[in-house]
Design a protein around this motif. Structure first.
Motif, mmCIF file in Angstrom:
data_model
loop_
_atom_site.group_PDB
_atom_site.id
_atom_site.type_symbol
_atom_site.label_atom_id
_atom_site.label_comp_id
_atom_site.label_asym_id
_atom_site.label_seq_id
_atom_site.Cartn_x
_atom_site.Cartn_y
_atom_site.Cartn_z
ATOM 1 N N ILE A 61 -4.316 6.048 0.052
ATOM 2 C CA ILE A 61 -4.551 4.817 0.367
ATOM 3 C C ILE A 61 -4.562 4.160 -0.790
ATOM 4 C CG2 ILE A 61 -3.789 2.390 1.675
ATOM 5 C CD1 ILE A 61 -4.594 3.889 3.863
ATOM 6 N N ARG A 62 -3.375 3.385 -1.342
ATOM 7 C CA ARG A 62 -3.614 2.675 -2.643
ATOM 8 C C ARG A 62 -3.351 1.682 -2.651
ATOM 9 N NH1 ARG A 62 -6.511 6.066 -3.564
ATOM 10 N NH2 ARG A 62 -6.373 8.334 -4.820
ATOM 11 N N ARG A 84 1.031 -0.783 -0.079
ATOM 12 C CA ARG A 84 0.343 0.296 -0.023
ATOM 13 C C ARG A 84 0.291 1.036 -0.053
ATOM 14 N NH1 ARG A 84 -0.220 -3.816 3.062
ATOM 15 N NH2 ARG A 84 -2.021 -5.659 2.959
ATOM 16 N N ILE A 85 0.603 2.273 -1.233
ATOM 17 C CA ILE A 85 1.408 3.701 -0.679
ATOM 18 C C ILE A 85 0.742 4.880 -0.122
ATOM 19 C CG2 ILE A 85 0.482 3.839 -3.204
ATOM 20 C CD1 ILE A 85 3.066 5.692 -3.691
ATOM 21 N N VAL A 86 0.598 5.123 0.716
ATOM 22 C CA VAL A 86 0.494 6.560 1.464
ATOM 23 C C VAL A 86 1.093 7.551 1.134
ATOM 24 C CG1 VAL A 86 -0.151 7.037 3.523
ATOM 25 C CG2 VAL A 86 -0.375 4.379 3.549
ATOM 26 N N PHE A 87 0.335 8.370 0.592
ATOM 27 C CA PHE A 87 0.688 9.497 0.020
ATOM 28 C C PHE A 87 -0.633 11.200 0.337
ATOM 29 C CE2 PHE A 87 -1.724 8.184 -3.058
ATOM 30 C CZ PHE A 87 -2.875 8.816 -3.734
ATOM 31 N N LEU A 132 1.187 1.674 -10.943
ATOM 32 C CA LEU A 132 -0.069 2.516 -11.039
ATOM 33 C C LEU A 132 -0.397 2.787 -12.248
ATOM 34 C CD1 LEU A 132 1.878 5.269 -8.623
ATOM 35 C CD2 LEU A 132 0.216 2.973 -7.455
ATOM 36 N N PRO A 133 -2.237 2.608 -12.122
ATOM 37 C CA PRO A 133 -2.562 2.864 -13.358
ATOM 38 C C PRO A 133 -2.757 4.971 -13.522
ATOM 39 C CG PRO A 133 -4.354 2.334 -11.171
ATOM 40 C CD PRO A 133 -2.683 2.377 -10.887
ATOM 41 N N TYR A 134 -3.274 5.170 -13.970
ATOM 42 C CA TYR A 134 -3.179 7.000 -14.298
ATOM 43 C C TYR A 134 -3.818 7.095 -13.388
ATOM 44 C CZ TYR A 134 -3.921 12.008 -15.560
ATOM 45 O OH TYR A 134 -3.139 12.803 -15.530
ATOM 46 N N GLU A 135 -3.279 8.073 -11.957
ATOM 47 C CA GLU A 135 -4.872 8.956 -11.473
ATOM 48 C C GLU A 135 -4.350 10.044 -11.465
ATOM 49 O OE1 GLU A 135 -6.618 7.733 -8.094
ATOM 50 O OE2 GLU A 135 -5.954 5.753 -8.439
#
Length: 145
Positions: free
Chosen positions: A42-43, A31-34, A58-61
């Motif tokens: 979180i993703r 999980r990446i937290v930003f 990562l998908p583009y967001e």
């Protein structure tokens, strides 16, 4: 007559930086937290190791892309915990993340990343860990603490 099974005795111990980096190689997601719009986001993402650095697919967001256009502070957490035995480990790293823009590096990362079924990888992110912490819970007397 029913017999109750007593779970094995376990103990928790903190992991060193090197152990945390080594344990993280045992899984391919975390999980990446930003910070996005002044709140934590979180993703769940796939990752691969590149030396001590972590490569994320990562998908583009737009919010992630905007955040990572410049090197940004992030937290990344990965674990392998067994719900039944309550044994396993968890590693958290803090560091700076930035987009990987070199086409050869992106291709190399894409060959190594294993996305979730149905997940697409549009951008590759590199995190250089500055702080690595974690814990390991193992059975006492079975190679554990």
């Amino acid at each position: 007559m029913q017999h109750q099974v007593t779970p094995p005795a376990s103990a928790s111990r903190e992991l060193s930086r090197d152990e945390g980096l080594r344990f993280r190689r045992n899984v391919t997601f975390g999980r990446i937290v930003f910070i996005s719009r002044a709140t934590p986001a979180i993703r769940v993402v796939s990752h691969a190791m590149d030396g001590v650095d972590l490569l994320l697919g990562l998908p583009y967001e737009s919010e992630i892309n905007a955040l990572l256009t410049h090197t940004s502070p992030v937290v990344y957490q990965a674990d392998l915990l067994d719900a039944a035995t309550r044994l396993g480990w968890s590693v958290v790293l803090s560091g700076r993340a930035g987009l990987v823009e070199d086409p050869e590096e992106v291709e190399h990362a894409l060959r190594r990343l294993r996305p979730w079924p149905g997940e697409r990888i549009d951008v590759v992110v590199r995190i250089h860990p500055e702080l690595v912490t974690g814990f390991h819970v193992a059975e006492v007397g079975a190679g554990g603490p």
